[in-house]
Design a protein around this motif. Structure first.
Motif, PDB file in Angstrom:
ATOM      1  N   MET A 165      34.572  67.951   6.675  1.00 32.56           N
ATOM      2  CA  MET A 165      32.372  68.603   6.921  1.00 32.56           C
ATOM      3  C   MET A 165      32.258  67.509   7.100  1.00 32.56           C
ATOM      4  O   MET A 165      31.788  66.893   7.773  1.00 32.56           O
ATOM      5  CB  MET A 165      32.725  68.955   4.986  1.00 32.56           C
ATOM      6  N   SER A 166      33.176  66.084   6.525  1.00 37.58           N
ATOM      7  CA  SER A 166      31.768  64.813   7.054  1.00 37.58           C
ATOM      8  C   SER A 166      32.475  64.921   7.928  1.00 37.58           C
ATOM      9  O   SER A 166      31.685  63.991   8.905  1.00 37.58           O
ATOM     10  CB  SER A 166      33.023  63.703   5.662  1.00 37.58           C
ATOM     11  N   ASN A 167      33.462  64.688   8.450  1.00 32.82           N
ATOM     12  CA  ASN A 167      33.786  64.094  10.321  1.00 32.82           C
ATOM     13  C   ASN A 167      33.248  64.800  10.961  1.00 32.82           C
ATOM     14  O   ASN A 167      32.803  64.583  12.337  1.00 32.82           O
ATOM     15  CB  ASN A 167      35.432  65.001  10.309  1.00 32.82           C
ATOM     16  N   LEU A 168      32.863  66.281  10.994  1.00 28.47           N
ATOM     17  CA  LEU A 168      31.752  67.290  11.393  1.00 28.47           C
ATOM     18  C   LEU A 168      30.550  67.131  11.223  1.00 28.47           C
ATOM     19  O   LEU A 168      29.965  66.681  12.795  1.00 28.47           O
ATOM     20  CB  LEU A 168      31.608  68.554  11.091  1.00 28.47           C
ATOM     21  N   ILE A 169      30.130  66.552  10.235  1.00 30.53           N
ATOM     22  CA  ILE A 169      28.874  65.853  10.312  1.00 30.53           C
ATOM     23  C   ILE A 169      28.901  64.475  10.855  1.00 30.53           C
ATOM     24  O   ILE A 169      27.754  64.106  12.044  1.00 30.53           O
ATOM     25  CB  ILE A 169      28.569  65.678   8.626  1.00 30.53           C
ATOM     26  N   ARG A 170      29.521  63.970  11.194  1.00 31.10           N
ATOM     27  CA  ARG A 170      29.480  62.036  11.924  1.00 31.10           C
ATOM     28  C   ARG A 170      29.378  62.626  12.899  1.00 31.10           C
ATOM     29  O   ARG A 170      29.078  62.087  13.999  1.00 31.10           O
ATOM     30  CB  ARG A 170      30.787  61.627  11.318  1.00 31.10           C
ATOM     31  N   ILE A 171      29.882  63.853  13.737  1.00 26.36           N
ATOM     32  CA  ILE A 171      31.042  64.052  15.126  1.00 26.36           C
ATOM     33  C   ILE A 171      29.147  64.137  15.811  1.00 26.36           C
ATOM     34  O   ILE A 171      28.556  63.987  16.302  1.00 26.36           O
ATOM     35  CB  ILE A 171      31.162  65.262  14.968  1.00 26.36           C
ATOM     36  N   ILE A 172      28.345  65.257  14.541  1.00 28.60           N
ATOM     37  CA  ILE A 172      26.718  65.699  15.293  1.00 28.60           C
ATOM     38  C   ILE A 172      26.311  64.916  15.431  1.00 28.60           C
ATOM     39  O   ILE A 172      25.171  64.611  16.390  1.00 28.60           O
ATOM     40  CB  ILE A 172      26.558  66.658  14.654  1.00 28.60           C
ATOM     41  N   LYS A 173      26.720  63.870  13.931  1.00 29.97           N
ATOM     42  CA  LYS A 173      25.091  62.899  14.257  1.00 29.97           C
ATOM     43  C   LYS A 173      25.507  61.879  15.605  1.00 29.97           C
ATOM     44  O   LYS A 173      24.686  61.464  16.297  1.00 29.97           O
ATOM     45  CB  LYS A 173      25.254  62.114  12.899  1.00 29.97           C
ATOM     46  N   GLU A 174      26.427  61.677  15.744  1.00 22.73           N
ATOM     47  CA  GLU A 174      27.247  60.314  16.792  1.00 22.73           C
ATOM     48  C   GLU A 174      26.783  61.240  18.269  1.00 22.73           C
ATOM     49  O   GLU A 174      26.516  60.421  19.372  1.00 22.73           O
ATOM     50  CB  GLU A 174      28.697  60.148  16.675  1.00 22.73           C
ATOM     51  N   GLU A 175      27.522  62.347  18.520  1.00 20.99           N
ATOM     52  CA  GLU A 175      26.708  63.205  20.112  1.00 20.99           C
ATOM     53  C   GLU A 175      25.765  63.700  20.012  1.00 20.99           C
ATOM     54  O   GLU A 175      25.399  64.499  20.986  1.00 20.99           O
ATOM     55  CB  GLU A 175      28.388  64.448  20.312  1.00 20.99           C
ATOM     56  N   ASN A 176      25.146  63.750  18.804  1.00 24.80           N
ATOM     57  CA  ASN A 176      23.610  63.762  19.159  1.00 24.80           C
ATOM     58  C   ASN A 176      23.107  65.812  19.185  1.00 24.80           C
ATOM     59  O   ASN A 176      22.320  65.781  19.908  1.00 24.80           O
ATOM     60  CB  ASN A 176      22.725  62.694  19.719  1.00 24.80           C
ATOM     61  N   LEU A 177      24.022  66.541  18.200  1.00 24.35           N
ATOM     62  CA  LEU A 177      23.611  67.545  18.576  1.00 24.35           C
ATOM     63  C   LEU A 177      23.271  68.308  17.833  1.00 24.35           C
ATOM     64  O   LEU A 177      22.603  68.197  17.058  1.00 24.35           O
ATOM     65  CB  LEU A 177      25.618  68.315  18.777  1.00 24.35           C
ATOM     66  N   TYR A 178      22.914  69.553  18.705  1.00 23.44           N
ATOM     67  CA  TYR A 178      21.809  69.923  17.993  1.00 23.44           C
ATOM     68  C   TYR A 178      22.335  71.077  17.254  1.00 23.44           C
ATOM     69  O   TYR A 178      22.631  72.971  17.718  1.00 23.44           O
ATOM     70  CB  TYR A 178      20.448  71.161  18.741  1.00 23.44           C
ATOM     71  N   LEU A 179      22.579  71.358  15.702  1.00 21.02           N
ATOM     72  CA  LEU A 179      22.972  72.183  15.598  1.00 21.02           C
ATOM     73  C   LEU A 179      22.606  73.147  14.973  1.00 21.02           C
ATOM     74  O   LEU A 179      21.332  73.224  14.216  1.00 21.02           O
ATOM     75  CB  LEU A 179      23.731  71.423  13.945  1.00 21.02           C
ATOM     76  N   HIS A 180      22.716  74.534  15.395  1.00 21.98           N
ATOM     77  CA  HIS A 180      22.297  75.574  15.372  1.00 21.98           C
ATOM     78  C   HIS A 180      22.248  76.330  13.679  1.00 21.98           C
ATOM     79  O   HIS A 180      21.236  76.914  13.432  1.00 21.98           O
ATOM     80  CB  HIS A 180      22.509  76.699  16.828  1.00 21.98           C
ATOM     81  N   ASP A 181      23.318  76.762  13.403  1.00 19.75           N
ATOM     82  CA  ASP A 181      23.738  76.928  12.282  1.00 19.75           C
ATOM     83  C   ASP A 181      25.286  76.778  12.307  1.00 19.75           C
ATOM     84  O   ASP A 181      26.226  76.466  12.368  1.00 19.75           O
ATOM     85  CB  ASP A 181      23.435  78.594  12.838  1.00 19.75           C
ATOM     86  N   LEU A 182      25.986  76.789  10.516  1.00 20.43           N
ATOM     87  CA  LEU A 182      26.828  76.375  10.588  1.00 20.43           C
ATOM     88  C   LEU A 182      26.884  77.624   8.590  1.00 20.43           C
ATOM     89  O   LEU A 182      25.942  77.145   7.943  1.00 20.43           O
ATOM     90  CB  LEU A 182      26.391  74.813   9.775  1.00 20.43           C
ATOM     91  N   ASP A 183      27.568  78.118   8.850  1.00 22.79           N
ATOM     92  CA  ASP A 183      27.958  79.430   7.891  1.00 22.79           C
ATOM     93  C   ASP A 183      29.371  78.425   7.688  1.00 22.79           C
ATOM     94  O   ASP A 183      30.100  78.796   7.340  1.00 22.79           O
ATOM     95  CB  ASP A 183      28.552  80.417   8.501  1.00 22.79           C
ATOM     96  N   LEU A 184      29.014  77.763   5.910  1.00 23.27           N
ATOM     97  CA  LEU A 184      29.771  76.618   4.804  1.00 23.27           C
ATOM     98  C   LEU A 184      30.064  77.401   4.054  1.00 23.27           C
ATOM     99  O   LEU A 184      30.084  76.479   2.759  1.00 23.27           O
ATOM    100  CB  LEU A 184      29.599  75.500   5.454  1.00 23.27           C
ATOM    101  N   ARG A 185      29.462  78.728   3.773  1.00 23.09           N
ATOM    102  CA  ARG A 185      29.641  79.078   2.370  1.00 23.09           C
ATOM    103  C   ARG A 185      31.093  79.396   1.679  1.00 23.09           C
ATOM    104  O   ARG A 185      31.796  80.083   2.044  1.00 23.09           O
ATOM    105  CB  ARG A 185      28.892  80.252   2.822  1.00 23.09           C
ATOM    106  N   ARG A 186      30.236  78.548   0.313  1.00 27.31           N
ATOM    107  CA  ARG A 186      31.099  78.894  -0.375  1.00 27.31           C
ATOM    108  C   ARG A 186      31.627  80.306  -1.218  1.00 27.31           C
ATOM    109  O   ARG A 186      30.428  81.046  -1.661  1.00 27.31           O
ATOM    110  CB  ARG A 186      30.695  77.808  -1.654  1.00 27.31           C
ATOM    111  N   PRO A 187      32.031  81.451  -1.907  1.00 25.04           N
ATOM    112  CA  PRO A 187      32.723  82.332  -2.158  1.00 25.04           C
ATOM    113  C   PRO A 187      30.814  81.946  -3.374  1.00 25.04           C
ATOM    114  O   PRO A 187      31.331  81.554  -4.448  1.00 25.04           O
ATOM    115  CB  PRO A 187      33.228  82.503  -3.092  1.00 25.04           C
ATOM    116  N   SER A 188      30.425  83.141  -4.080  1.00 23.67           N
ATOM    117  CA  SER A 188      29.413  83.203  -4.472  1.00 23.67           C
ATOM    118  C   SER A 188      30.531  83.896  -4.874  1.00 23.67           C
ATOM    119  O   SER A 188      31.385  84.665  -5.649  1.00 23.67           O
ATOM    120  CB  SER A 188      28.013  84.147  -3.810  1.00 23.67           C
TER     121      SER A 188
END
Lengths: 574, 321
Positions: free
Chosen positions: B279-302
């Motif tokens: 997850m931390s790497n994913l956030i870093r990549i999005i930030k570095e590549e300036n990607l426009y994140l439309h949706d991230l479904d990272l739900r922990r189980p309720s």
């Protein structure tokens, strides 16, 4: 129809499965009726204790007490003083007192007075006892009336037979008197025939009479001569001229008389006399025979009259005897004969109004039902209160909780007592003196009933069932108290138990203090029993609370839990 | 520091096991949630902890404040109960007493001196925003206010442990949130809280620890994260604005420890070896590549999902058996 049946079956099932409801709603009234039925299913006056006082217990008074015993009254004899018996009425150990005279039989025209001492506050019992005892008195009075009448009648009967007996005597006497009367008439007629006419002087003298006449003439001549000589002698005697003249005059008179006799022929007179005498002799002879005949008749009459006299004597003595007999009847007054015994009712509490008599029972009744229901209601209020659960955690002992419920109840009841007693002062004049004692008794009684009410509150879940149970318990207390039905009418065993009925104890204490002014110190035992009840019931509640509390909390929680679950389901369905 | 410990606790009603062999510890400062379906045994568990009922088997242990000497809760309940505050499902107060009278009544029963109690009540009324309603009869209050008053009554003696049975039942979502907030505030003041509820969302929001009760058994318990962990998903889904951005992201992710990436057209399903580390790497990549994140479904189980899984697995176990 099927739906009705279905619903009915459902209702019955629900009722029976709600155990306490079923028990109370269905079985409590049945149980009540059963209890009363078993207890009062008798016509005997089992438990009535009648105190009998008499200056002396004679055969007669004993016979009367035996008569009362046939009614299954228990007789308690008082020899010294009727007051002791009266005190026992006040104490409730004797139901009525009867003061008897030494003799029940009337001796003269004075009616015998029998005094009943009754406790007017026990109206139902008073009338029952009075009626029964009075009926026995009526029997006794009837006996006495019967004896008196019998005595009179027997005396009349004896008099009648004596009169009948004398009637024959008098008949004979009458006959004899009649015969004597007839004889007397005969005698009278006979006597009338006797001629008492003196015959006229006859000129015919008999020879003897002639001789007697000659002799008489001679003697008269001699007398004349002697009188002449006497005149001469007087003249010669030299008497006073007046005296001499008087004597000579007298002598001359004699001489003249004799001379006239001699001149008139005295002899002829005698002859006439002889004739008359003969006539008289004949008449006398006839009279003699008449008299002789009459004598016989008179002798017979005398005998008859003697019999008459004897008969009359007998009749006289019979009359005297009858008079004596009738005179011996001392009871002659019609009222005394018809009602030889009169009853008088004395109230042991003095003259008061009916309110006075009813007041103790009413007071205790009000207090009993109020406290029973209030005790139950307070416990149920707490049990059903939403805050009930929270009290489980508070660091307050069960003792404190129970006491607080009790104190709440008592405060309300004390207020009620004050109001009732205050109002009573307006109606009952002499209530003030006993107010403190009455208040104390009511306080202890109210405590007992409060605890009973609280126990019911702890035992039952629903308010309706608990209220019904309280009323049922109150009714049992009331019906076995003698207020509605006399307790004396139940068998001794049940009566013994009912004697410990807190209602009976409280009512008895209030009645004694209120009506008779008995000091509380004389009733410490009853008061102690009541107080004992209160203590025992308090401990019972304490134990019950300790045992039941957790159970009650769990029930409470379960009830609410189930309720919420149902509600959630309903919400989900919506 | 432990406050309550249940050791092998079993409860039977008429030979029927309602709760079986429960072992759990509630520590001081916890907001401990007990969740389960209706009839699962959660109320029984709560009642055992509250001291209403005693276990058929096992022991509930209480650890007194400032003492290491543990005490059997039921045996020493008369000493312990003053440290417990209990708020049942329904409101436990006198409807015919005013707000202040209710608080005063229960406070006095806890033998709190008048001055302290007066201060406590004032603070509680301010805290629960009931100060303006203090002279209102309890029955005149709204549902939420009554619940707050009920809570205040449970807290008036400052307990160590507050037990709540379905505190948010029958309340609308706004009131539920209000109560949840209030409980968190209470907890911050050092009161350990145990809540039984089937409103899993509110439990999830306010509790740090939970125990899931199902069919008389505590299936899992502990910190919320620890409870969730076995039920965390092994993948997540990501959607970016354009296909170019998607291709760029695939290229960048390939160097990371990822088992597989499935291209689903608009989105990518990524199966990493470790979701948290990637997850931390994913956030870093999005930030570095300036990607426009439309949706991230990272739900922990309720909790709801976890609970459903437990329920399903228990049922299937039952069917297999």
């Amino acid at each position: 129809m099927a739906a009705i049946w279905l619903l009915t079956v459902k209702n019955i099932k629900l009722l029976l499965r709600a155990k306490w409801s079923a028990l109370i709603v269905i079985f409590a009234p049945l149980l009540l009726i059963l209890l009363l039925g078993l207890s009062y299913n008798t016509s005997d006056n089992f438990g009535i204790i009648v105190g009998v006082y008499a200056p002396q217990f004679t055969e007669e008074t004993n016979a009367f007490t035996d008569l009362l015993r046939t009614e299954q009254f228990t007789i308690r004899e008082y020899h010294e003083d009727v007051q002791k018996c009266v005190d026992d009425i006040k104490g409730g150990t004797v139901h009525t007192c009867i003061s008897l005279p030494e003799q029940l039989h009337v001796q003269d025209n004075t009616q015998k007075e029998i005094v009943f001492y009754v406790d007017p506050s026990r109206i139902n019992l008073v009338w029952m006892v009075q009626e029964t005892v009075k009926s026995k008195f009526n029997i006794k009075a009837q006996e006495i009336t019967q004896e008196l009448t019998q005595d009179i009648l027997s005396k009349i009967s004896e008099t009648q037979s004596q009169l009948s007996a004398q009637e024959a005597n008098l008949g004979t006497a009458k006959e004899k008197a009649s015969t004597a009367g007839q004889s007397t008439s005969t005698i009278v007629q006979d006597l009338k025939t006797i001629d008492f006419q003196i015959p006229e002087r006859s000129a015919n003298f008999s020879g003897n009479i002639s001789e007697a006449g000659s002799d008489l003439t001679e003697r008269l001549t001699n007398t004349k001569e002697k009188l002449t000589d006497a005149s001469t002698a007087v003249k010669k005697a030299g008497l006073e001229e007046a005296e001499e003249e008087e004597i000579i005059k007298a002598i001359a008179g004699g001489i003249n008389t004799i001379s006239s006799l001699l001149d008139s022929g005295a002899g002829e007179l005698l002859i006439s006399l002889q004739k008359d005498l003969t006539v008289v002799t004949d008449k006398l002879s006839t009279a003699s025979s008449v008299v002789s005949s009459s004598t016989g008749t008179l002798t017979a009459s005398a005998a008859d009259l003697e019999q008459v006299s004897a008969s009359l004597e007998s009749a006289k003595s019979a009359v005297s005897e009858m008079q004596a007999k009738l005179g011996s009847l001392k009871v002659t007054d019609a009222q005394t004969i018809t009602s030889p015994l009169v009853t008088k009712i004395e109230k042991v509490s003095g003259e008061k109004t009916y309110l006075n008599y009813l007041f103790p029972a009413l007071l205790v009744l009000v207090i009993m039902f109020s406290t029973l229901l209030l005790g139950t209601t307070l416990v149920l209020l707490e049990k059903h209160s939403p805050a009930f659960l929270r009290n489980f955690f508070v660091p307050v002992s069960k003792f404190t909780f129970i006491t607080s419920t009790y104190v709440t109840n008592i405060i309300l009841i004390i207020t009620q007592i004050i109001v009732i007693l205050g109002i009573s002062l307006f109606f009952i004049d002499d209530a003030l003196g006993s107010l403190a004692s009455v208040a104390l008794i009511l306080f202890i009684g109210a405590s007992v009933f409060t605890f009973i009410g609280m126990i019911i509150g702890y035992l039952f879940t629903s308010e309706e069932t608990a209220t019904l149970a309280s009323i049922s318990i109150g009714s049992v207390f009331l019906l076995f108290s003698g207020i509605i039905l006399p307790l004396e009418a139940v068998p001794p065993f049940i009566r013994g138990i009912a004697g410990f009925n807190p209602f009976v104890l409280t009512e008895k204490l209030v009645r004694e203090v209120f009506l008779f002014g008995t000091p509380l110190s004389q009733n410490l035992l009853d008061l102690g029993i009541l107080a004992g009840y209160a203590v025992v019931l308090f401990i019972a509640i304490w134990i019950m609370e300790s045992v039941l509390h957790k159970h009650l909390v769990q029930r409470f929680m379960h009830r609410h839990h189930v309720f919420h679950r149902q509600r959630e389901k309903q919400l989900k369905n919506i | 520091m432990a406050l309550i410990r249940l050791q092998g606790v079993t409860k039977e009603y008429r030979k029927r096991k309602v709760l079986e062999n429960v072992n759990l510890t509630i520590e001081e400062g916890d907001i401990f949630g007990v969740i389960g379906q209706s009839g699962s045994g959660k109320t029984t568990l709560l009642n055992l902890i509250a001291g209403f009922i005693e276990p058929t088997d096992g022991q509930v242990i209480y650890f007194p404040e400032g003492s290491t000497k543990e005490k059997d809760l039921h045996r020493h309940f008369s000493q312990i109960k003053k440290h417990i505050g209990y708020t049942p499902q329904h409101n436990s107060l006198y409807p015919k007493l005013t707000v202040q009278e209710n608080l005063w009544h229960f406070g006095r029963l806890y033998k709190i001196d008048k001055q302290t109690l007066s201060t406590n009540i004032r603070n509680l009324l301010n805290f629960t925003h009931l100060i303006d309603y203090r002279n209102f009869l309890a029955e005149q209050l709204s549902g939420g206010m009554q619940k707050r008053l009920d809570l205040s009554c449970s807290l008036v003696h400052k307990p160590r442990l507050l037990i709540l049975d379905e505190p948010t039942a029958d309340l609308d979502p706004i009131l539920q949130r209000e109560i949840a907030h209030l409980l968190q505030e209470v907890n911050k003041q050092g009161v350990t809280i145990i809540i039984a509820s089937h409103h899993l969302e509110s439990i999830e929001n306010i509790c740090n620890k939970v125990a899931i009760v199902h069919q008389g058994k505590v299936h899992t318990h502990g910190l919320l994260e620890d409870v969730r962990r076995p039920y965390l998903r092994d993948h997540f889904t990501i959607r970016v604005r354009s296909t170019e951005q998607k291709q760029l992201l695939i290229e960048k992710l390939k160097v990371l420890p990822i088992h597989k990436i499935i291209d689903k057209g608009h989105s990518l399903v990524i199966y990493p070896s470790n979701v948290e580390s990637i997850m931390s790497n994913l956030i870093r990549i999005i930030k570095e590549e300036n990607l426009y994140l439309h949706d991230l479904d990272l739900r922990r189980p309720s909790l709801h999902e976890i609970f459903e899984k437990i329920a399903t697995s228990t049922e299937s176990e039952g069917q297999v058996k």
